[in-house]
Motif scaffolding. Structure first.
Motif, PDB file in Angstrom:
ATOM      1  N   ALA A  63       3.667  31.736   6.871  1.00 20.40           N
ATOM      2  CA  ALA A  63       2.506  32.614   6.672  1.00 20.40           C
ATOM      3  C   ALA A  63       1.384  31.948   5.885  1.00 20.40           C
ATOM      4  O   ALA A  63       0.358  32.580   5.640  1.00 20.40           O
ATOM      5  N   LEU A  64       1.558  30.679   5.502  1.00 16.17           N
ATOM      6  CA  LEU A  64       0.600  30.047   4.596  1.00 16.17           C
ATOM      7  C   LEU A  64      -0.098  28.838   5.208  1.00 16.17           C
ATOM      8  O   LEU A  64      -0.344  27.833   4.532  1.00 16.17           O
ATOM      9  N   HIS A  65      -0.456  28.922   6.468  1.00 18.59           N
ATOM     10  CA  HIS A  65      -1.248  27.870   7.122  1.00 18.59           C
ATOM     11  C   HIS A  65      -2.702  28.333   7.166  1.00 18.59           C
ATOM     12  O   HIS A  65      -3.056  29.254   7.909  1.00 18.59           O
ATOM     13  N   THR A  66      -3.555  27.701   6.363  1.00 18.68           N
ATOM     14  CA  THR A  66      -4.930  28.160   6.185  1.00 18.68           C
ATOM     15  C   THR A  66      -5.882  27.518   7.183  1.00 18.68           C
ATOM     16  O   THR A  66      -5.608  26.440   7.732  1.00 18.68           O
ATOM     17  N   ASN A  67      -7.018  28.200   7.389  1.00 18.36           N
ATOM     18  CA  ASN A  67      -8.069  27.632   8.232  1.00 18.36           C
ATOM     19  C   ASN A  67      -9.083  26.849   7.409  1.00 18.36           C
ATOM     20  O   ASN A  67     -10.005  26.244   7.967  1.00 18.36           O
ATOM     21  N   GLY A  68      -8.981  26.885   6.075  1.00 19.37           N
ATOM     22  CA  GLY A  68      -9.801  26.035   5.209  1.00 19.37           C
ATOM     23  C   GLY A  68     -11.246  26.461   5.051  1.00 19.37           C
ATOM     24  O   GLY A  68     -12.083  25.621   4.659  1.00 19.37           O
ATOM     25  N   ARG A  69     -11.603  27.716   5.284  1.00 24.52           N
ATOM     26  CA  ARG A  69     -12.992  28.151   5.107  1.00 24.52           C
ATOM     27  C   ARG A  69     -13.366  28.118   3.618  1.00 24.52           C
ATOM     28  O   ARG A  69     -12.763  28.812   2.794  1.00 24.52           O
ATOM     29  N   GLU A  70     -14.384  27.329   3.268  1.00 26.79           N
ATOM     30  CA  GLU A  70     -14.767  27.151   1.871  1.00 26.79           C
ATOM     31  C   GLU A  70     -15.405  28.409   1.275  1.00 26.79           C
ATOM     32  O   GLU A  70     -15.235  28.696   0.091  1.00 26.79           O
ATOM     33  N   ASP A  71     -16.165  29.149   2.098  1.00 27.29           N
ATOM     34  CA  ASP A  71     -16.817  30.349   1.567  1.00 27.29           C
ATOM     35  C   ASP A  71     -15.791  31.411   1.180  1.00 27.29           C
ATOM     36  O   ASP A  71     -15.901  32.053   0.133  1.00 27.29           O
ATOM     37  N   TYR A  72     -14.762  31.601   2.027  1.00 33.52           N
ATOM     38  CA  TYR A  72     -13.716  32.563   1.695  1.00 33.52           C
ATOM     39  C   TYR A  72     -12.908  32.101   0.484  1.00 33.52           C
ATOM     40  O   TYR A  72     -12.494  32.912  -0.349  1.00 33.52           O
ATOM     41  N   LEU A  73     -12.677  30.790   0.388  1.00 36.34           N
ATOM     42  CA  LEU A  73     -11.931  30.252  -0.740  1.00 36.34           C
ATOM     43  C   LEU A  73     -12.694  30.451  -2.048  1.00 36.34           C
ATOM     44  O   LEU A  73     -12.110  30.777  -3.094  1.00 36.34           O
ATOM     45  N   PHE A  74     -14.022  30.285  -1.993  1.00 38.43           N
ATOM     46  CA  PHE A  74     -14.858  30.512  -3.188  1.00 38.43           C
ATOM     47  C   PHE A  74     -14.776  31.978  -3.632  1.00 38.43           C
ATOM     48  O   PHE A  74     -14.610  32.279  -4.818  1.00 38.43           O
ATOM     49  N   ALA A  75     -14.877  32.898  -2.654  1.00 36.85           N
ATOM     50  CA  ALA A  75     -14.816  34.327  -2.979  1.00 36.85           C
ATOM     51  C   ALA A  75     -13.439  34.699  -3.531  1.00 36.85           C
ATOM     52  O   ALA A  75     -13.331  35.502  -4.469  1.00 36.85           O
TER      53      ALA A  75
END
Length: 452
Positions: A209-221
């Motif tokens: 369940a922990l394979h990310t797409n790496g979106r930086e904007d979502y990670l910042f939020a």
């Protein structure tokens, strides 16, 4: 032709009425134009208002409980020796017609002069301080819950379905994984290794369940929301410290409270939102002077804390009967009868925090698997009128039980009043038979002869 006039006796001769506003207060000490005056809301204006009332020889003052605008003026008038009555707005409504601030303060003064206004319930100063801390803590918990939902949203947008493999993303496993994600860790296997031993899912299941797409904007939020969540948790801990201080101070000042002691309740579940590092089981037992409210099924630590902070020990004693207490909580049907016919028997609108806490406790009673008198009462009302009515009726029963326990200093005993109707009849029949046996002096031989 002489006109007949109806006059009402003046009960409070030196009375004033105040119409509370956000920017000004209108004060009436009589019904004439020169008896009305407007004052501002600054501290200097409030002092001038109090001095003007002293010049007019006013002894008692009535005002509406409008929002929180009344509190500062109420404290000043009380400190200056006035008898202040805080009234519910629904009791000071004028007849239909043009409404102005001048007419409102005149109407309040008139009602108070003839003794038609009653004061609202107000807790003592210590309870009021505790209430401020507890309500602020509840608001912080709501903000933390909202932040938790936003974290779950950004995790989902990052394709990190942590909410599927753990029950609570803000639990031990969830927070460790979120911290690692915000620190830049993207390897699913390494993230899964942070799994706590109590987690039901295996590391392999969590890693899927922990394979990310790496979106930086979502990670910042996500990082921002995590920081906000930790700040809120820190503020909640500070509130817990203040709550503990005020409870310890209240108990230490009374020797009757300090002498009581009770063993811990291992069967009572401690919710994660329960104040940390506070033995509420012992403190509540001492606060209520040897009355164990946690012995009631369905009553949790948060329920007891709500009772202590919303009304307090001395506040409960102000209500003459348990029915008055339940009515103040708006848990009693407001029967409207005309011509011997009940037109309406609905529960009044409006909820305070204690009513909500008792309804939550009643809902917990309805979910009990074990059969108890209160759960049987809940199921009976639920079968007849539905779950909503059952929650209200059980909450009313809880309010009456709690009031009687606190005021009469009684222990909790499952009352016979919650038995089913057939069980009541059976119990009554047995008591009548025992009474007849005692009356006629029957022996075992007489009874066996009569039944043979």
């Amino acid at each position: 032709m002489n006109e007949n006039k109806i006059s009402m006796e003046i009960v409070n001769s030196n009375a004033a009425g105040i119409d509370i506003g956000s920017r000004s207060h209108w004060v009436a000490v009589g019904q004439k134009e020169e008896d009305i005056k407007e004052f501002g809301v600054f501290n200097e204006d409030l002092k001038n208002l109090s001095n003007w009332l002293k010049e007019k020889n006013i002894q008692t003052v009535a005002m509406e409980s409008t929002g929180t605008y009344w509190q500062t003026l109420y404290a000043i008038l009380l400190a200056d020796g006035f008898q202040v009555i805080l009234c519910n707005g629904k009791f000071t409504k004028n007849i239909k017609g043009r409404k102005t601030d001048v007419q409102d303060c005149q109407w309040i003064q008139k009602l108070h002069s003839i003794g038609l206004l009653t004061g609202s319930f107000l807790p003592d100063e210590t309870t009021e301080k505790l209430r401020t801390y507890c309500r602020h803590r509840a608001n912080l918990l709501d903000s933390a819950a909202s932040t938790s939902k936003k974290m779950q949203k950004y995790l989902r947008l990052l394709n990190l379905r942590l909410d599927v493999v753990v029950n609570d993303i803000c639990g031990l496993t969830g927070l460790l994984i979120i911290h690692a994600i915000c620190n830049g860790e993207t390897d699913a296997l390494k993230l899964a290794e942070l799994r706590h031993g109590n987690c039901r899912k295996t590391e392999k299941e969590i890693a899927k369940a922990l394979h990310t797409n790496g979106r930086e904007d979502y990670l910042f939020a996500l990082n921002q929301e995590l920081e906000m969540y930790e700040v809120l948790q820190s503020k909640i801990s500070q509130c817990d410290v203040e709550i503990e201080k005020i409870l310890n101070t209240t108990i230490d000042q009374d020797n009757n409270k300090k002498e009581h002691h009770i063993e811990p309740k291992k069967h009572k579940k401690i919710n994660k939102n329960t104040p940390k590092n506070i033995d509420l089981n012992l403190m509540a037992y001492q606060y209520f002077e040897g009355v164990d409210l946690l012995a009631i099924e369905g009553v949790s630590y948060s329920t007891v804390l709500s009772i202590m902070s919303e009304v307090g020990l001395e506040g409960i004693k102000k209500f003459p009967t348990a029915k008055h207490f339940a009515s103040w909580l708006r848990l009693t049907p407001n029967n409207k009868i005309s011509g011997g016919k009940i037109l309406s028997n609905r529960i009044p609108k409006g909820s305070n925090r204690l009513k909500i806490a008792l309804r939550n406790a009643a809902n917990a009673i309805g979910n009990l698997k074990d059969s108890t008198p209160l759960s049987d009462f809940f199921k009976r009302i639920n079968f007849r009128k539905g779950r909503v009515s059952a929650i209200s009726a059980t909450a009313r029963k809880l309010a009456m039980i709690i009031r009687n326990m606190v005021v009469k200093n009684q222990s909790y005993v499952n009352p016979e009043g919650y038995l089913f109707l057939d069980e009541k009849r059976k119990l009554g029949l047995v008591k009548r038979i025992q009474k007849q046996i005692t009356k006629f002096g029957l022996t075992n031989e007489d009874i066996s002869f009569a039944t043979s």
